[in-house]
Design an enzyme around this catalytic site. Structure first.
Site, PDB file in Angstrom:
ATOM      1  N   ASP A  42      -4.336   8.948   2.958  1.00 59.72           N
ATOM      2  CA  ASP A  42      -4.431   8.556   1.548  1.00 59.72           C
ATOM      3  C   ASP A  42      -5.861   8.354   1.061  1.00 59.72           C
ATOM      4  O   ASP A  42      -6.070   8.013  -0.114  1.00 59.72           O
ATOM      5  CB  ASP A  42      -3.563   7.318   1.254  1.00 59.72           C
ATOM      6  CG  ASP A  42      -3.670   6.235   2.307  1.00 59.72           C
ATOM      7  OD1 ASP A  42      -4.461   6.389   3.250  1.00 59.72           O
ATOM      8  OD2 ASP A  42      -2.954   5.222   2.185  1.00 59.72           O
ATOM      9  N   HIS A  55      -0.129  -2.542   8.017  1.00 57.68           N
ATOM     10  CA  HIS A  55      -0.157  -3.774   7.212  1.00 57.68           C
ATOM     11  C   HIS A  55       0.784  -4.839   7.773  1.00 57.68           C
ATOM     12  O   HIS A  55       0.900  -5.925   7.199  1.00 57.68           O
ATOM     13  CB  HIS A  55       0.232  -3.479   5.756  1.00 57.68           C
ATOM     14  CG  HIS A  55      -0.730  -2.580   5.049  1.00 57.68           C
ATOM     15  ND1 HIS A  55      -2.088  -2.834   5.005  1.00 57.68           N
ATOM     16  CD2 HIS A  55      -0.543  -1.408   4.357  1.00 57.68           C
ATOM     17  CE1 HIS A  55      -2.688  -1.864   4.317  1.00 57.68           C
ATOM     18  NE2 HIS A  55      -1.782  -0.984   3.925  1.00 57.68           N
ATOM     19  N   HIS A 113      -6.497   2.187   3.009  1.00 55.74           N
ATOM     20  CA  HIS A 113      -6.378   0.731   2.902  1.00 55.74           C
ATOM     21  C   HIS A 113      -6.779   0.052   4.213  1.00 55.74           C
ATOM     22  O   HIS A 113      -6.530   0.592   5.294  1.00 55.74           O
ATOM     23  CB  HIS A 113      -4.930   0.342   2.568  1.00 55.74           C
ATOM     24  CG  HIS A 113      -4.394   0.993   1.332  1.00 55.74           C
ATOM     25  ND1 HIS A 113      -3.674   2.169   1.358  1.00 55.74           N
ATOM     26  CD2 HIS A 113      -4.496   0.638   0.028  1.00 55.74           C
ATOM     27  CE1 HIS A 113      -3.338   2.515   0.115  1.00 55.74           C
ATOM     28  NE2 HIS A 113      -3.828   1.605  -0.707  1.00 55.74           N
ATOM     29  N   ASP A 173      -7.269   4.930   7.439  1.00 57.14           N
ATOM     30  CA  ASP A 173      -6.430   4.902   6.239  1.00 57.14           C
ATOM     31  C   ASP A 173      -7.269   4.400   5.050  1.00 57.14           C
ATOM     32  O   ASP A 173      -8.241   3.660   5.221  1.00 57.14           O
ATOM     33  CB  ASP A 173      -5.249   3.951   6.485  1.00 57.14           C
ATOM     34  CG  ASP A 173      -4.191   3.983   5.393  1.00 57.14           C
ATOM     35  OD1 ASP A 173      -3.171   4.660   5.596  1.00 57.14           O
ATOM     36  OD2 ASP A 173      -4.382   3.336   4.340  1.00 57.14           O
TER      37      ASP A 173
HETATM   38 ZN   LIG Z   1      -2.906   3.339   2.982  1.00 56.60          ZN
END
Ligand SMILES: [Zn+2]
Length: 343
Positions: free
Chosen positions: A282, A158, A195, A193
């Site tokens: 995740d 990120h 996200h 991931d």
């Molecule tokens: Zn994540």
């Protein structure tokens, strides 16, 4: 497969985290590394300490302004009368223009996307070691090792060139990829991931020498909200070099693997010399973020599918939070990737 890990990465210990406006304990805890180390050992991996690589490989991705901010901001913040223990932004520019704020508060808002990446006394040290962990794995694979696992913490995907966000400070996957670009290689980054890897996408968005592919929970109602949609394909010279494959919330193994088939086909068409896997765990059905429903066995199938690309591969740890199966999910992925059944 060799695992790279430095214990200095455990010194960063963020406390604050806002979730839907409510203060909660930050889930990016040092204990994650112990669980992941156990998972790597169970897969038969030997643990090796990374080398220090200085700031050069980090500055190849991040701006000097941002690196200087990250190194000094905590000490400066502590001089503010009544300030919080951790650096947390409370104001952000709606648009970023030429003016650069002189104050610590202004710079925190300029360089931090959200409140989930608080900076404490040891953040700089841990973030540097996390980046060096990724570079050490990249160096080994560049020297001829077929694959290596970088147990990076804090995670990185990120983080943009000059912005921290979502628990991330330096973009370890991008830094590993850039190591290959430096020597004239073509690299693909495959992000699995939960996200969207918005920082990684942002760093390479206008470049055609690095393909970025991300499979993730649909950001229309999920972090990071403003990036990760299917129509984001790159810009200028990078147009067509970014592929986002958002999945409906709750999607399980079959939907994830179907998206992975599309992702791998794109990677093959790019014909890279090496692959960086941004490995978040995740997407697991029992992860506290609860976005997707991949099973422990599903991670083995994901590992198998990625290994079938037969590319020199650096596996860089991204997300994956404390739950009973965190170790087992890493073991499952690594064994699947190495063509072995979990022990
Ligand atoms: Zn994540």
């Amino acid at each position: 497969m060799k695992t790279f890990f430095a214990e200095e990465q455990e010194r960063h210990d963020p406390k604050s985290f806002l979730s839907s406006g409510a203060p909660k304990p930050n889930p990016e805890v040092p204990e994650r590394t112990q669980r992941l180390l156990a998972g790597a050992r169970a897969a038969g991996s030997a643990i090796e300490r990374p080398k220090q690589h200085g700031l050069g490989p980090i500055a190849a991705i991040h701006t000097s302004e941002y690196i200087d901010f990250l190194q000094r901001i905590h000490a400066r913040w502590r001089l503010i009368d009544g300030a919080s223990t951790e650096v947390i932004p409370n104001i952000h520019p709606i648009e970023r223009h030429g003016t650069y704020p002189a104050s610590a508060v202004g710079q925190a808002g300029y360089h931090m996307a959200d409140t989930s990446c608080p900076i404490s006394e040891f953040t700089w040290e841990s973030a540097c070691w996390s980046a060096w962990t990724a570079i050490s794995a990249a160096e080994d694979v560049h020297a001829g090792l077929p694959s290596a696992y970088a147990l990076c913490r804090p995670p990185g995907h990120h983080a943009f060139a000059d912005v921290a966000g979502g628990f991330c400070f330096f973009n370890n996957s991008a830094i590993a990829a850039q190591r290959f670009v430096k020597s004239g290689s073509r690299v693909a980054i495959l992000d699995v991931d939960l996200h969207h890897g918005n920082g990684t996408q942002g760093i390479f968005y206008r470049r055609s020498d690095v393909l970025t592919v991300s499979i993730h929970a649909d950001p229309v109602r999920f972090y990071p909200f403003f990036w990760g949609h299917a129509d984001e394909r790159g810009e200028g010279p990078g147009l067509g070099s970014n592929l986002n494959l958002p999945l409906e919330r709750g999607s399980g193994d079959d939907q994830f693997l179907a998206a992975l088939t599309v992702a791998c086909r794109r990677v093959e068409a790019f014909a890279p010399d090496a692959l960086v896997v941004a490995l978040g765990l995740d997407a697991f059905e029992g992860d506290p973020f609860g976005g997707l429903s991949v099973t422990t066995d599903g991670f083995a199938r994901i590992g198998e599918a990625i290994a079938a690309l037969r590319l020199p591969t650096i596996i860089v740890q991204e997300g994956g939070y404390i739950c009973d199966a965190l170790s087992a999910n890493l073991t499952s992925f690594l064994c699947g990737f190495s063509g072995r059944h979990s022990i």
